[in-house]
Design a protein around this motif. Sequence first.
Motif, PDB file in Angstrom:
ATOM      1  N   PHE A 208     -44.563  12.187 -44.457  1.00  0.00           N
ATOM      2  CA  PHE A 208     -43.608  11.971 -45.546  1.00  0.00           C
ATOM      3  C   PHE A 208     -43.619  13.186 -46.479  1.00  0.00           C
ATOM      4  O   PHE A 208     -44.674  13.788 -46.718  1.00  0.00           O
ATOM      5  CB  PHE A 208     -43.979  10.727 -46.368  1.00  0.00           C
ATOM      6  N   PHE A 209     -42.446  13.528 -47.015  1.00  0.00           N
ATOM      7  CA  PHE A 209     -42.388  14.606 -48.007  1.00  0.00           C
ATOM      8  C   PHE A 209     -42.239  14.065 -49.420  1.00  0.00           C
ATOM      9  O   PHE A 209     -42.532  14.776 -50.391  1.00  0.00           O
ATOM     10  CB  PHE A 209     -41.233  15.566 -47.703  1.00  0.00           C
ATOM     11  N   GLY A 210     -41.765  12.811 -49.561  1.00  0.00           N
ATOM     12  CA  GLY A 210     -41.537  12.306 -50.905  1.00  0.00           C
ATOM     13  C   GLY A 210     -41.432  10.800 -50.956  1.00  0.00           C
ATOM     14  O   GLY A 210     -41.387  10.114 -49.922  1.00  0.00           O
ATOM     15  N   ALA A 211     -41.409  10.281 -52.195  1.00  0.00           N
ATOM     16  CA  ALA A 211     -41.309   8.841 -52.416  1.00  0.00           C
ATOM     17  C   ALA A 211     -40.555   8.575 -53.709  1.00  0.00           C
ATOM     18  O   ALA A 211     -40.561   9.401 -54.633  1.00  0.00           O
ATOM     19  CB  ALA A 211     -42.693   8.212 -52.482  1.00  0.00           C
ATOM     20  N   GLU A 234     -52.644  13.686 -52.819  1.00  0.00           N
ATOM     21  CA  GLU A 234     -53.651  14.037 -51.820  1.00  0.00           C
ATOM     22  C   GLU A 234     -53.011  14.322 -50.467  1.00  0.00           C
ATOM     23  O   GLU A 234     -53.531  15.115 -49.675  1.00  0.00           O
ATOM     24  CB  GLU A 234     -54.659  12.900 -51.675  1.00  0.00           C
ATOM     25  N   ASN A 235     -51.861  13.679 -50.217  1.00  0.00           N
ATOM     26  CA  ASN A 235     -51.169  13.832 -48.936  1.00  0.00           C
ATOM     27  C   ASN A 235     -49.945  14.744 -49.042  1.00  0.00           C
ATOM     28  O   ASN A 235     -49.096  14.749 -48.152  1.00  0.00           O
ATOM     29  CB  ASN A 235     -50.753  12.460 -48.405  1.00  0.00           C
ATOM     30  N   GLU A 236     -49.865  15.515 -50.137  1.00  0.00           N
ATOM     31  CA  GLU A 236     -48.753  16.455 -50.375  1.00  0.00           C
ATOM     32  C   GLU A 236     -47.400  15.752 -50.356  1.00  0.00           C
ATOM     33  O   GLU A 236     -46.401  16.290 -49.864  1.00  0.00           O
ATOM     34  CB  GLU A 236     -48.785  17.604 -49.367  1.00  0.00           C
ATOM     35  N   ILE A 237     -47.384  14.526 -50.873  1.00  0.00           N
ATOM     36  CA  ILE A 237     -46.136  13.775 -51.010  1.00  0.00           C
ATOM     37  C   ILE A 237     -45.720  13.836 -52.478  1.00  0.00           C
ATOM     38  O   ILE A 237     -46.480  13.450 -53.368  1.00  0.00           O
ATOM     39  CB  ILE A 237     -46.324  12.306 -50.577  1.00  0.00           C
ATOM     40  N   LYS A 238     -44.515  14.334 -52.722  1.00  0.00           N
ATOM     41  CA  LYS A 238     -44.017  14.418 -54.092  1.00  0.00           C
ATOM     42  C   LYS A 238     -43.349  13.092 -54.469  1.00  0.00           C
ATOM     43  O   LYS A 238     -42.730  12.436 -53.625  1.00  0.00           O
ATOM     44  CB  LYS A 238     -43.048  15.584 -54.239  1.00  0.00           C
TER      45      LYS A 238
END
Length: 951
Positions: A208-211, A234-238
């Motif tokens: 995933f890249f974002g939420a 921590e998972n580089e999800i913005k």
Amino acid sequence: MRTDLFASRHIGINEGDLEQMLQTVKAGSLDQIITETIPSDIRLAKPLALPKAMSEHEFLSHIKELSLKNKLYKSYIGLGYHESITPSVIQRNILENPGWYTAYTPYQAEIAQGRLEALLNFQTMVIDLTGMELANASLLDESTAAAEAMSMLFEVRTRPQKKDGIAKFFVSDEVLPQTISLLQTRSKPLGIELVIGNDEEFEFGNDFFGALLQYPGKYGEVKDYATFVAKAKENEIKVAVAADILSLVLLTPPGEFGVDVVVGTTQRFGIPLGYGGPHAAFFATKEQYKRNIPGRIIGITKDADGQPALRMALQTREQHIKRDKATSNICTAQVLLAVMAGMYAVYHGPQGLKYIADKIHNLTRTLSEAFANLGFEQLNTIYFDTLKINVPHAETLKDITADRGINFNYIDDQTVSISINEATEVSDLDTILSCFTELKSTVENGSIKEPVNEVIPYTLSRKSPFLENEVFNTYHSETELMRYIKKLERKDLSLNHSMISLGSCTMKLNAATEMLPLSWAEWGNIHPFVPLDQAEGYQEVLRGLEKDLTTITGFAGTSLQPNSGAQGEYAGLMLIRAYHKSRNEEHRNICLIPASAHGTNPASAVMAGMKVVVTKTDERGNIDIVDLEEKAKLHSDNLAALMVTYPSTHGVFESSIKHITKIIHEHGGQVYMDGANMNAQVGLTNPATIGADVCHLNLHKTFAIPHGGGGPGVGPICVAEQLKPFLPGNPLVKTGGTNAITAISGAPWGSSLVCLISYAYIKMLGEQGLTHSTKMAILNANYIKERLSGNYEVLYTGENGRAAHEMIIDCRPFKQNGIEVTDIAKRLMDYGFHAPTVSFPVAGTLMIEPTESESKAELDRFCDALISIRKEIDRAVDNPTDNPLKNAPHTMSMLTSEHWDFPYSRQEAVFPLPYVSDNKFWPTVRRVDDAYGDRNLICSCTPIEAYMEYK
């Protein structure tokens, strides 16, 4: 003159002036001008089938009668829309004031300092309340702002994510349903995979890249998202958060728990519900994304004297510069509404906002405890203003509330949510509770008592201060705010001062009769998700407007949902995609766009997932048909569409237009016509006649909705029969075609409130008035062309030497005198005029459009100013660096200074022609330094000490 004929008030040219103007343009009649301008093979064979024109008095009676068909229920539906109270001082002095609502987008900063300051206040308000570092000057609505957040976070993915094709975006199921629908629309063309689910169960993987989260959730629950955000990092999800801005007065700002973007709507800050809009959305983010933030940003810079000045920052993000490489659509703003929302914060200040938020929250707590006393289970543990109630037999409750004039949000047959708002009083709680008492058939009294228990825990309560700037702590009496608003208004040049002749922007009269109903509660206070039988007046207006626009364009159907011209472009292209998909031709993705097209066109095509192929223009500024045909053949298997502006952006009715559209159809494509220049078509030709399949219309141009300084806008799409089934829908209210695409904007009919203006415009002009308006717009353009002849060269004309409703004058030859087109634009301010469109679509030119609303006297003043400037250009050869054009604009402080070191007189500087002294407009700053402001980006209110570095 007929005093009951609206056309005679809307059109500025009288019969006596008409004869003189026809002589000037060397025509025996108005019809001769039209015959020489518009190709005969696209002229309409018969008049538009529209009702007879109403007088202004008749229309006001008609619209009042329709307003009474709307039912003013108390709506506690929520879902992103809440009744708010517009302070009368703001309604009277901004919403109802042409000095504010007729202004143009502040591209010419020196004569827009008031509006720019109001927008800087808005940005500061958003930054403070969200806890973020940077905010823009508004977007269209919360749902589109959330979609922009998704797009931006996709754009700024880390290099490993881009390399690995990471394209998943998580959306909490707490997000508003209309926002989810719009995210579905926007994600598909960009190749983004939406994953909708429970945020508490989300697996933080590296795909995933974002939420996107909702704060508070759609039914009112407030969650502590700090842990979610930390795990995402921590998972580089913005992470983006859609937040209720009023709740942020009491809740921890999202910026303080580390999110990347915060979006939402400012509708709660004094903006009418308006059956869905217009409302100013907000978008706040981190400083590191300043080159990617969508829309426009207002920033602080300095002028030629080193004094502080404001302007739109980072303007290179505009589509007409970057075109298909643009990161956003700068046209998507709601300036007038942002000004009102910002002024609401100025008027109430931090203590006033705290009082309002506390009142709403305390009433909600009171109601929650009363429900408990009645035996109803309230399901939200932490909440701000919305309760979620377990209610057996919710259908029965709906019948009871209907009798009492109340709307709740019925989630299912066992659950309702109730959102309390600024206009709610204790007596309203009594009425709400009486409905539940009747449902239980009991005499138990759900008594109103002061709430006892706190429901917002310390960990989620706001601790940081906000709105500490002086502007939010000064103007709390009506007298002071009225004077502050007036001070800002005096800094802005609007249509109530002089003609604004912007090509392709059609700054025409926004008649008072068209505007008056916007202030009526019967139109302003309707929630967009009420049952249709409560909005019968609105439905009649909206259906009537759709029918009239369908007739005017010659098409089969219309959707009013797109709430800007840029949204209309995008919607039209998405319908074309849906059409091709329905024919198993989803591979068609090539969009041909002429080099002369509007700058927004390539950006919209890319947003719609199409590949842009640019076609050439010939030496006359027309589409190069040979090149077009070659590229249509080359891409025949994959051709999706042609985007064409008609008449062209060069101000010409291209005679080969039907041949052009035929070529596209022969190769399987659809034709999208940009309706920006529809003011030259209405009643004389139409998109269907030229062979188009879909067009968008700028109601804020051709159909009299005011620009409001850069919004509100409405960009409905009108379509041919084959595209009608795909007109956009809404997840909560049935609208659109039989195979509707997902939402284009949050509300079912977009910005419904301002559609009243265009409805009025059409009803009061009727077929004859509309057609005559078009003719007069074309005459006025040709009159200016002839008056400027010999002083300026018009770059393009039609085959008979005529302009359409606009023209381009070439200022490039003046470079030999050291004069740039910008110098002419700034010098026009000294003559009391806003510049025409600068360097678009051709660099070094001015594009002029007078509209039909201007009088001959005003056209002559404008021409006199340009002719006088032409003489100044000739004299500039003697001193290329120190002359009235290079030093323009000239301010009052320059005039009154003891020192005058310029080689021309003070009179020549500020009163260059006699008429100027009779109605002088004073720019409040000298020429602004755009580059300095971009290098030193400051986009919020700053203490005066901070300005010292600018001197």
